[in-house]
Design an enzyme around this catalytic site. Structure first.
Site, PDB file in Angstrom:
ATOM      1  N   ASN A 177       0.166   4.183  -0.368  1.00 29.00           N
ATOM      2  CA  ASN A 177      -1.171   6.074   0.195  1.00 29.00           C
ATOM      3  C   ASN A 177      -0.452   6.845  -1.258  1.00 29.00           C
ATOM      4  OD1 ASN A 177      -2.148   7.205   1.524  1.00 29.00           O
ATOM      5  ND2 ASN A 177       0.010   8.036   2.411  1.00 29.00           N
ATOM      6  N   GLU A 189      -4.194   1.754  -3.038  1.00 32.54           N
ATOM      7  CA  GLU A 189      -4.249   2.954  -2.168  1.00 32.54           C
ATOM      8  C   GLU A 189      -3.376   4.163  -3.859  1.00 32.54           C
ATOM      9  OE1 GLU A 189      -5.016   5.665   1.463  1.00 32.54           O
ATOM     10  OE2 GLU A 189      -3.792   3.781   1.637  1.00 32.54           O
ATOM     11  N   CYS A 236       5.731  18.175  29.719  1.00 33.35           N
ATOM     12  CA  CYS A 236       5.278  16.616  30.233  1.00 33.35           C
ATOM     13  C   CYS A 236       5.934  16.416  31.529  1.00 33.35           C
ATOM     14  CB  CYS A 236       5.365  15.150  29.396  1.00 33.35           C
ATOM     15  SG  CYS A 236       6.549  15.122  28.995  1.00 33.35           S
ATOM     16  N   ASP A 265      -3.931  -4.899   0.689  1.00 35.47           N
ATOM     17  CA  ASP A 265      -4.303  -4.083   2.181  1.00 35.47           C
ATOM     18  C   ASP A 265      -5.826  -4.757   3.094  1.00 35.47           C
ATOM     19  OD1 ASP A 265      -5.032  -2.965   4.357  1.00 35.47           O
ATOM     20  OD2 ASP A 265      -4.323  -1.156   3.394  1.00 35.47           O
ATOM     21  N   HIS A 292       8.280  12.893  31.206  1.00 33.79           N
ATOM     22  CA  HIS A 292       9.848  13.249  30.352  1.00 33.79           C
ATOM     23  C   HIS A 292      10.296  14.188  30.895  1.00 33.79           C
ATOM     24  CE1 HIS A 292       7.617  10.119  28.145  1.00 33.79           C
ATOM     25  NE2 HIS A 292       8.735   9.275  28.284  1.00 33.79           N
ATOM     26  N   CYS A 352       2.169  14.983  25.588  1.00 33.52           N
ATOM     27  CA  CYS A 352       3.479  14.826  24.940  1.00 33.52           C
ATOM     28  C   CYS A 352       3.532  14.307  24.055  1.00 33.52           C
ATOM     29  CB  CYS A 352       4.055  13.118  26.102  1.00 33.52           C
ATOM     30  SG  CYS A 352       5.133  12.795  25.895  1.00 33.52           S
ATOM     31  N   ASP A 391       2.751   4.516   4.744  1.00 34.36           N
ATOM     32  CA  ASP A 391       2.325   4.573   6.135  1.00 34.36           C
ATOM     33  C   ASP A 391       2.454   2.402   6.142  1.00 34.36           C
ATOM     34  OD1 ASP A 391       0.388   3.884   4.569  1.00 34.36           O
ATOM     35  OD2 ASP A 391      -1.085   4.728   5.710  1.00 34.36           O
ATOM     36  N   HIS A 392       2.499   2.451   5.188  1.00 26.30           N
ATOM     37  CA  HIS A 392       2.566   0.456   5.011  1.00 26.30           C
ATOM     38  C   HIS A 392       3.926   0.025   4.410  1.00 26.30           C
ATOM     39  CE1 HIS A 392      -1.794  -0.184   4.997  1.00 26.30           C
ATOM     40  NE2 HIS A 392      -1.973   0.862   4.821  1.00 26.30           N
ATOM     41  N   TYR A 428      -7.838  -4.120  -1.771  1.00 24.79           N
ATOM     42  CA  TYR A 428      -7.639  -2.851  -1.859  1.00 24.79           C
ATOM     43  C   TYR A 428      -9.028  -3.135  -0.970  1.00 24.79           C
ATOM     44  CZ  TYR A 428      -7.194   1.848   0.849  1.00 24.79           C
ATOM     45  OH  TYR A 428      -7.889   2.226   1.798  1.00 24.79           O
ATOM     46  N   ASN A 449       0.771  -0.834   0.384  1.00 27.05           N
ATOM     47  CA  ASN A 449       0.187   0.002  -0.178  1.00 27.05           C
ATOM     48  C   ASN A 449       0.896   1.484   0.064  1.00 27.05           C
ATOM     49  OD1 ASN A 449      -1.582   2.060   1.316  1.00 27.05           O
ATOM     50  ND2 ASN A 449      -3.277   1.379   1.840  1.00 27.05           N
ATOM     51  N   CYS A 499       3.928   9.696  26.762  1.00 28.65           N
ATOM     52  CA  CYS A 499       3.353   9.675  28.263  1.00 28.65           C
ATOM     53  C   CYS A 499       1.465   9.957  28.380  1.00 28.65           C
ATOM     54  CB  CYS A 499       3.747  10.301  29.131  1.00 28.65           C
ATOM     55  SG  CYS A 499       4.128  11.916  29.122  1.00 28.65           S
TER      56      CYS A 499
END
Length: 563
Positions: A9, A34, A513, A182, A516, A539, A303-304, A141, A7, A553
């Site tokens: 994107n 995609e 935060c 996908d 950290h 965070c 993102d894949h 897909y 994929n 966190c």
């Protein structure tokens, strides 16, 4: 033979070009999802790739949405190809066929299921132990079930049923089948980064469908691959799936093997993702021909991440691609010109008919030349200025003579360019006497009968400027006029800036935060509801599991607008 699914994107987002990306995957059949490209946006750079033949499916309802494509090396050219799962989009003879039972679907549902460009099917000939067989590759897909849209959940389930019906029908016809792409559902808890946060994980309809589609596997963590191979022998075809998850076939107990991560939260840095990209194969093919399968989390650009599978069989290429191949599209086959090219040719001919003189090869080039010389005839303009300076006739008559002469119409940009000033003319109008004081010897001759912005003459001789650098330097030496002070305006600007800063508050200073001690990041609620548009601090670290100290966190604070 090697197959890859990814994929991406957005196919147009590849910086190095699609060919470089395909070559880096080093596979015979590459299935991408995609693509986000529609039929009108498909260009030759994407459609025609040297060494490959491609097959696309496009979304017909939305632009820049969904879409899949299959790229086959020329050594793996299929003999049949088809767009969609229903057969409604097929209008050529080289179709795959075997559409299964559609009694559960209405004609409107079938049309909608194939309307988003979610499937491409290619059929290949393979050589398995000196026996020629058929292999069908279904690139899909699958839809995403939007929690805010209940109708999309039903649409996803209907797509799953249609996919299973088509895949099993092709398998029943005697062809080996690979379903890859996908799937948009993580099958088991081991395929999810944090299944405990999901309510009724096992009861999810998508996972229930996968349980029925895939071969039943009750394998425990301590079992080995030999037991897994024995389980692949289907003993009860009525109550067991006909396909195998090839990754789990070779890696049944591997954890943290994910293929998709959220880019908004930076979850890939902490490997906080899901495994929703698969290569499914029928049980016999997985057992007899697959030799390896794995994921490629090191490959970025989406993102894949890609998933690959290796088979021991070899491909037998078809001498000619099927009609669905993009190289047969009219604009790429040389049978049809694009509308833009057609209009350029028409403009060129019309321009030649109006003017007998030779023109540039295209209108765009002509505009570029006209912008460089807005008046259309630079030499002609220069002659006019010479005539104006040499002649002793009154200024009014000269203006009339110039305006009466015919000249080409200038470009709009000519009105915004500074007007040229004759250097010799400016030097003649300003002469220095013996005492070093400037004196005006004659009237200034102007071609356009307007006062130039670059030449200013005053009767008292206190300030005279010329467009040339030499005259300007002389004037500065003779009469150095003090510059007006701007301290009052600066003070006003400072007061104004203080006032506007007090009225318009900038972004508030981020708090740190508590875990950290690092500055937080500002976010805005985009989900519809009472808090939509509100800002909050969280965070700044990437999202991850609660047990990971390097992950984000649970710090959260709303922005107080009163401050």
């Amino acid at each position: 033979m090697k197959v890859v699914t990814w994929n991406i994107n957005g196919i147009r987002a590849f910086r190095g070009g699609i060919k470089k990306a395909l070559d880096s995957l080093d596979a015979d059949v590459i299935c991408i999802q995609e693509t986000k490209v529609t039929r009108d946006l498909l260009d030759e750079r994407i459609a025609i790739v040297d060494g490959y033949n491609s097959y696309f499916s496009y979304s017909r309802g939305r632009s820049g949405y969904s879409g899949v494509a299959t790229y086959c090396k020329d050594s793996a050219t299929p003999f049949a190809a088809e767009e969609g799962l229903t057969g409604l989009l097929t209008n050529h003879k080289s179709a795959v066929g075997c559409y299964g039972d559609h009694t559960e679907f209405s004609s409107e549902e079938l049309q909608l299921l194939d309307n988003e460009g979610r499937a491409v099917i290619t059929q290949h000939r393979i050589n398995c132990q000196d026996k020629e067989k058929t292999l069908t590759v279904i690139n899909v897909y699958c839809p995403r079930a939007d929690p805010e849209k209940p109708e999309r959940k039903q649409f996803k389930l209907q797509f799953y049923k249609l996919l299973q019906s088509r895949a099993e029908a092709v398998l029943k016809n005697g062809s080996h089948v690979i379903v890859l792409g996908d799937i948009n559902t993580s099958h088991r808890q081991i395929d999810h980064c944090d299944p405990s946060e999901i309510d009724d994980f096992v009861e999810n309809p998508g996972r229930k469908w996968l349980n029925g589609f895939l071969h039943s596997d009750e394998k425990e963590e301590g079992s080995d691959e030999e037991e897994h191979d024995e389980e692949c022998e289907v003993t009860d075809p009525l109550h067991s799936g006909k396909f195998v998850d090839t990754f789990r076939f070779f890696h049944p107990t591997r954890i943290s093997a994910f293929t998709c991560w959220s880019t908004l939260t930076g979850a890939r840095q902490t490997n906080y993702g899901t495994r929703i990209d698969y290569i499914f194969a029928d049980c016999q093919l997985a057992k007899e021909q697959f030799v390896a399968a794995d994921i490629m989390p090191e490959v970025e650009g989406s993102d894949h991440c890609p998933v690959w599978g290796q088979l021991s069989c070899s491909l037998i290429p078809s001498p000619k691609p099927p009609p669905l191949c993009t190289r047969y599209l009219p604009e790429f086959a040389g049978k049809q010109q694009k509308l833009s090219r057609f209009l350029v040719k028409v403009d060129q001919r019309s321009a030649q008919s109006e003017q007998k003189s030779d023109l540039p090869g295209s209108q765009e080039e002509g505009e570029r030349r006209e912008n460089l010389n807005p008046s259309g005839a630079a030499n002609f303009s220069g002659k006019k200025r010479l005539l104006a300076s040499d002649s002793v006739a009154p200024k009014g008559k000269k203006t009339k003579t110039v305006n009466a002469s015919s000249k080409p119409q200038g470009n709009l940009l000519s009105f915004f360019k500074p007007k040229l000033t004759n250097v010799n003319q400016c030097e003649e109008t300003l002469k220095l006497d013996e005492g070093g004081k400037p004196s005006i010897t004659g009237d200034v001759v102007s071609v356009t009968d307007t006062k130039s912005e670059d030449t200013e003459l005053t009767s008292n001789g206190s300030s005279q400027r010329c467009s040339t650098a030499e005259t300007d330097q002389q004037m500065k030496t003779i009469h150095s006029t003090p510059q007006p002070t701007v301290r009052q305006s600066d003070a006003k600007d400072g007061t104004s800036s203080v006032f506007w800063k007090s009225v318009l508050h900038g972004p508030p200073a981020p708090p740190c935060c508590k875990v950290h001690g690092e500055p937080c990041v500002l976010r805005t609620v985009k989900k519809e509801g009472p808090n939509m548009g509100k800002q909050f601090f969280v965070c700044a670290r990437p999202q991850g599991h609660a047990s990971n100290p390097e992950a984000r966190c649970n710090f959260f604070a709303w922005v107080d607008r009163a401050k």
